[in-house]
Write an enzyme that holds these catalytic residues in place. Structure first.
Site, PDB file in Angstrom:
ATOM      1  N   LYS A  43       7.651  68.835   0.199  1.00  0.00           N
ATOM      2  CA  LYS A  43       8.797  67.916   0.172  1.00  0.00           C
ATOM      3  C   LYS A  43      10.052  68.749   0.398  1.00  0.00           C
ATOM      4  CE  LYS A  43       7.085  64.262  -2.781  1.00  0.00           C
ATOM      5  NZ  LYS A  43       7.363  63.378  -3.907  1.00  0.00           N
ATOM      6  N   GLU A  87      17.940  68.710   1.780  1.00  0.00           N
ATOM      7  CA  GLU A  87      18.944  69.382   2.613  1.00  0.00           C
ATOM      8  C   GLU A  87      18.977  70.916   2.480  1.00  0.00           C
ATOM      9  OE1 GLU A  87      21.476  68.228   4.824  1.00  0.00           O
ATOM     10  OE2 GLU A  87      21.825  70.365   5.043  1.00  0.00           O
ATOM     11  N   ASP A 131      19.868  67.289   6.837  1.00  0.00           N
ATOM     12  CA  ASP A 131      19.621  65.847   6.783  1.00  0.00           C
ATOM     13  C   ASP A 131      20.230  65.125   7.986  1.00  0.00           C
ATOM     14  OD1 ASP A 131      18.136  65.765   4.489  1.00  0.00           O
ATOM     15  OD2 ASP A 131      19.833  65.471   3.167  1.00  0.00           O
ATOM     16  N   GLY A 180      31.090  83.370  18.571  1.00  0.00           N
ATOM     17  CA  GLY A 180      31.050  83.500  20.029  1.00  0.00           C
ATOM     18  C   GLY A 180      31.648  84.817  20.492  1.00  0.00           C
ATOM     19  N   GLY A 181      31.993  84.857  21.759  1.00  0.00           N
ATOM     20  CA  GLY A 181      32.494  86.095  22.346  1.00  0.00           C
ATOM     21  C   GLY A 181      33.979  86.317  22.144  1.00  0.00           C
ATOM     22  N   LEU A 221       9.918  44.846   0.193  1.00  0.00           N
ATOM     23  CA  LEU A 221       8.498  44.612   0.464  1.00  0.00           C
ATOM     24  C   LEU A 221       7.672  45.670  -0.254  1.00  0.00           C
ATOM     25  CD1 LEU A 221       6.561  42.894   2.256  1.00  0.00           C
ATOM     26  CD2 LEU A 221       6.852  44.636   4.037  1.00  0.00           C
TER      27      LEU A 221
HETATM   28  N1  CAO Z   1       6.458  49.767  -1.172  1.00  0.00           N
HETATM   29  C1  CAO Z   1       5.585  50.482  -1.912  1.00  0.00           C
HETATM   30  N2  CAO Z   1       5.582  51.828  -1.937  1.00  0.00           N
HETATM   31  C2  CAO Z   1       6.494  52.452  -1.197  1.00  0.00           C
HETATM   32  C3  CAO Z   1       7.427  51.770  -0.392  1.00  0.00           C
HETATM   33  C4  CAO Z   1       7.394  50.370  -0.410  1.00  0.00           C
HETATM   34  N3  CAO Z   1       8.236  49.626   0.297  1.00  0.00           N
HETATM   35  N4  CAO Z   1       8.210  52.679   0.231  1.00  0.00           N
HETATM   36  C5  CAO Z   1       7.789  53.886  -0.159  1.00  0.00           C
HETATM   37  N5  CAO Z   1       6.751  53.762  -1.003  1.00  0.00           N
HETATM   38  C6  CAO Z   1       6.002  54.821  -1.658  1.00  0.00           C
HETATM   39  C7  CAO Z   1       5.402  55.803  -0.708  1.00  0.00           C
HETATM   40  O1  CAO Z   1       4.227  55.274  -0.147  1.00  0.00           O
HETATM   41  C8  CAO Z   1       5.142  56.990  -1.642  1.00  0.00           C
HETATM   42  O2  CAO Z   1       3.958  56.743  -2.359  1.00  0.00           O
HETATM   43  P1  CAO Z   1       2.811  57.865  -2.601  1.00  0.00           P
HETATM   44  O3  CAO Z   1       3.528  59.091  -3.082  1.00  0.00           O
HETATM   45  O4  CAO Z   1       1.949  57.238  -3.631  1.00  0.00           O
HETATM   46  O5  CAO Z   1       2.129  58.084  -1.325  1.00  0.00           O
HETATM   47  C9  CAO Z   1       6.277  56.874  -2.646  1.00  0.00           C
HETATM   48  O6  CAO Z   1       6.874  55.606  -2.433  1.00  0.00           O
HETATM   49  C10 CAO Z   1       7.359  57.919  -2.608  1.00  0.00           C
HETATM   50  O7  CAO Z   1       7.596  58.436  -1.345  1.00  0.00           O
HETATM   51  P2  CAO Z   1       8.165  59.930  -1.190  1.00  0.00           P
HETATM   52  O8  CAO Z   1       7.154  60.897  -1.712  1.00  0.00           O
HETATM   53  O9  CAO Z   1       8.569  60.062   0.215  1.00  0.00           O
HETATM   54  O10 CAO Z   1       9.469  59.920  -2.116  1.00  0.00           O
HETATM   55  P3  CAO Z   1      10.015  61.056  -3.115  1.00  0.00           P
HETATM   56  O11 CAO Z   1      11.232  60.469  -3.726  1.00  0.00           O
HETATM   57  O12 CAO Z   1       8.987  61.555  -4.046  1.00  0.00           O
HETATM   58  O13 CAO Z   1      10.420  62.265  -2.154  1.00  0.00           O
HETATM   59  C11 CAO Z   1      11.609  63.295  -0.313  1.00  0.00           C
HETATM   60  C12 CAO Z   1      11.621  62.245  -1.441  1.00  0.00           C
HETATM   61  C13 CAO Z   1      12.877  63.115   0.480  1.00  0.00           C
HETATM   62  C14 CAO Z   1      11.577  64.695  -0.941  1.00  0.00           C
HETATM   63  C15 CAO Z   1      10.361  63.075   0.568  1.00  0.00           C
HETATM   64  O14 CAO Z   1      10.351  61.746   1.008  1.00  0.00           O
HETATM   65  C16 CAO Z   1      10.332  64.001   1.793  1.00  0.00           C
HETATM   66  O15 CAO Z   1      10.034  65.192   1.671  1.00  0.00           O
HETATM   67  N6  CAO Z   1      10.588  63.439   2.968  1.00  0.00           N
HETATM   68  C17 CAO Z   1      10.509  64.176   4.225  1.00  0.00           C
HETATM   69  C18 CAO Z   1      11.665  65.109   4.377  1.00  0.00           C
HETATM   70  C19 CAO Z   1      12.984  64.420   4.279  1.00  0.00           C
HETATM   71  O16 CAO Z   1      13.274  63.453   4.933  1.00  0.00           O
HETATM   72  N7  CAO Z   1      13.839  65.004   3.449  1.00  0.00           N
HETATM   73  C20 CAO Z   1      15.244  64.643   3.453  1.00  0.00           C
HETATM   74  C21 CAO Z   1      15.566  63.642   2.492  1.00  0.00           C
HETATM   75  S1  CAO Z   1      17.255  63.315   2.644  1.00  0.00           S
HETATM   76  O17 CAO Z   1      17.933  64.462   1.722  1.00  0.00           O
END
Ligand code: CAO
Length: 415
Positions: free
Chosen positions: A136, A139, A168, A247-248, A72
């Site tokens: 952002k 892990e 994570d 631990g202890g 979606l």
């Molecule tokens: N349709 C259209 N757009 C979508 C969508 C969909 N179905 N699903 C996601 N998106 C968009 C989001 O709206 C976002 O758009 P904008 O940046 O324009 O607002 C974009 O996709 C990317 O999302 P993101 O910034 O979360 O993804 P990223 O790959 O750049 O970052 C991560 C990844 C993990 C660093 C970041 O999501 C984050 O910090 N999350 C919170 C912490 C977390 O969970 N970290 C652990 C990850 S597991 O190791």
């Protein structure tokens, strides 16, 4: 058999690892988990660390069992309309986007509340409110910021991250508990609520004993069970303690027979006070039972290095499983260092469903870790992860869309 979370519907807006581990657990407890992914590539992990061309990676498959997948585009108006319908029909939305992404998409907490006041919105973020809330996080960033890296490793080495994905998967586990608690509270309030698990907080929660030690250090200036004692100086922060027990009961990793060639020929040995006489007998140092230098736990803390060196002389004469067998006869706590290969091949873990073999239509058979939480009245059956968009039509029809409308949305690139 019924499942604990039968009837709970989760809008799974998660990606990568932290969020997906949470929703996978909820799916294992019986929730209907609908994973919403970007059309085209979907969750980035589908293509990360691929071992078979064109097949979903093990990274993805091992974190997304028992879910349905819907594609979606939630940034386009028609896609937002579909998401609104999903919000109205789900109990929980779980997301781990970068801070602000959901708001930018137009789905603020207030908007979600308008659509469905019973909706629980559960989020993983790297940090809670504060100076780093917009960052952002992956892990190892969480391991560093949560106190794990500064307290892991050897005293003379740099900070170290651990192989356990405490940032994570650890945060996903915390979030799952928050969701279940919010569902329970909703029974009496009728309202949803926001649930936040920050990765820094979750790591720190798992490093609780190190904050304990920080305060002990500040009060007494020394921690006698740490390898720095009695010869070295303690600084003002909890130091790295190598393989000393947290631990202890003092413990250490000791070499076993074959250590010269096998990197995992080691055992964790704990000199629990209650079995100290048995330890002395097993290693052939019976005089230590009454020797004032070794007889009490307090006295032994001054001599932990020579004590473990002597025990190691004994463990080096046996392989780790022989050591385990002998020590268990005396209730001496110990643990062989098991390689992933040994764990994957361990029959008892297969029997309990902790290691499960799954068949996937594209990649074939692979191993995964099943549900580590076993319930007598809600058994987990692990089913394969969904292909990208495999359930889009099915879910759209459940939402009331006709065949023609679905085809039109697909032609428009919305689903
Ligand atoms: N349709 C259209 N757009 C979508 C969508 C969909 N179905 N699903 C996601 N998106 C968009 C989001 O709206 C976002 O758009 P904008 O940046 O324009 O607002 C974009 O996709 C990317 O999302 P993101 O910034 O979360 O993804 P990223 O790959 O750049 O970052 C991560 C990844 C993990 C660093 C970041 O999501 C984050 O910090 N999350 C919170 C912490 C977390 O969970 N970290 C652990 C990850 S597991 O190791």
């Amino acid at each position: 058999m019924s499942k604990a979370l039968d009837g709970v519907r989760i809008l799974d807006f998660t990606h990568v690892q932290s969020g997906p581990t949470c929703t996978q657990l909820l799916a294992w407890f019986g929730a209907d988990v609908i994973k919403v992914e970007k059309s085209g590539d979907g969750d980035a992990t589908r293509a990360q660390l691929r071992d078979i061309p064109h097949a979903d990676s093990l990274y993805f498959t091992m974190l997304n069992h028992n879910k349905r997948s819907v594609t979606l585009d939630t940034k386009k108006p028609k896609g937002k309309a579909v998401l609104e319908k999903l919000i109205k029909t789900c109990d929980v939305m779980v997301e781990n986007f970068a801070p602000g992404a959901l708001d930018r998409m137009g789905f603020t907490w207030e908007r979600i509340q308008e659509l469905n006041p019973r909706m629980i919105v559960a989020s993983v973020k790297g940090f809670g409110p504060g100076p780093y809330e917009l960052c952002k996080v992956y892990e190892n960033v969480a391991q560093c910021a949560g106190g794990s890296a500064s307290t892991t490793g050897f005293p003379d080495g740099p900070p170290m991250v651990t192989g356990a994905q405490i940032g994570d998967s650890g945060t996903g586990l915390h979030l799952a508990l928050g969701i279940v608690a919010a569902l329970y509270q909703r029974n009496s309030t009728g309202r949803g609520q926001k649930v936040l698990a920050a990765m820094q907080d979750s790591v720190l929660n798992l490093c609780r004993v190190k904050l304990r030690d920080q305060q002990r250090l500040e009060r007494t200036g020394v921690m006698k069970e740490y390898p720095q004692y009695p010869d070295e100086h303690f600084g003002n922060a909890v130091p790295r303690a190598g393989n000393a027990s947290g631990g202890g009961q003092p413990g250490s990793i000791l070499k076993c027979k074959g250590w010269e060639t096998d990197p995992n020929a080691y055992i964790y040995f704990i000199t629990q006070a209650a079995v100290w006489p048995a330890v002395c007998k097993v290693i052939g140092e019976e005089s230590w039972i009454d020797d004032a230098a070794y007889a009490t736990p307090g006295a032994r803390l001054l001599h932990l290095k020579p004590i473990f060196a002597r025990i190691e002389q004994w463990t080096k004469t046996k392989d780790k499983f022989e050591v385990m067998e002998i020590l268990n006869q005396y209730d001496i706590p110990c643990g062989p260092i098991l390689s992933m290969k040994e764990i994957a091949e361990e029959p008892s873990l297969r029997e309990t469903g902790t290691i499960v073999e799954i068949d996937h239509p594209v990649r074939g058979k692979y191993l995964t870790v099943g549900n580590p939480i076993k319930m007598s009245d809600s058994k987990t059956e692990v089913t394969r992860s969904p292909l990208l968009g495999e359930h889009t039509d099915e879910v759209m029809m459940q939402l009331g869309y006709s065949r023609e409308e679905i085809d039109e949305l697909r032609a428009d690139g919305i689903i």
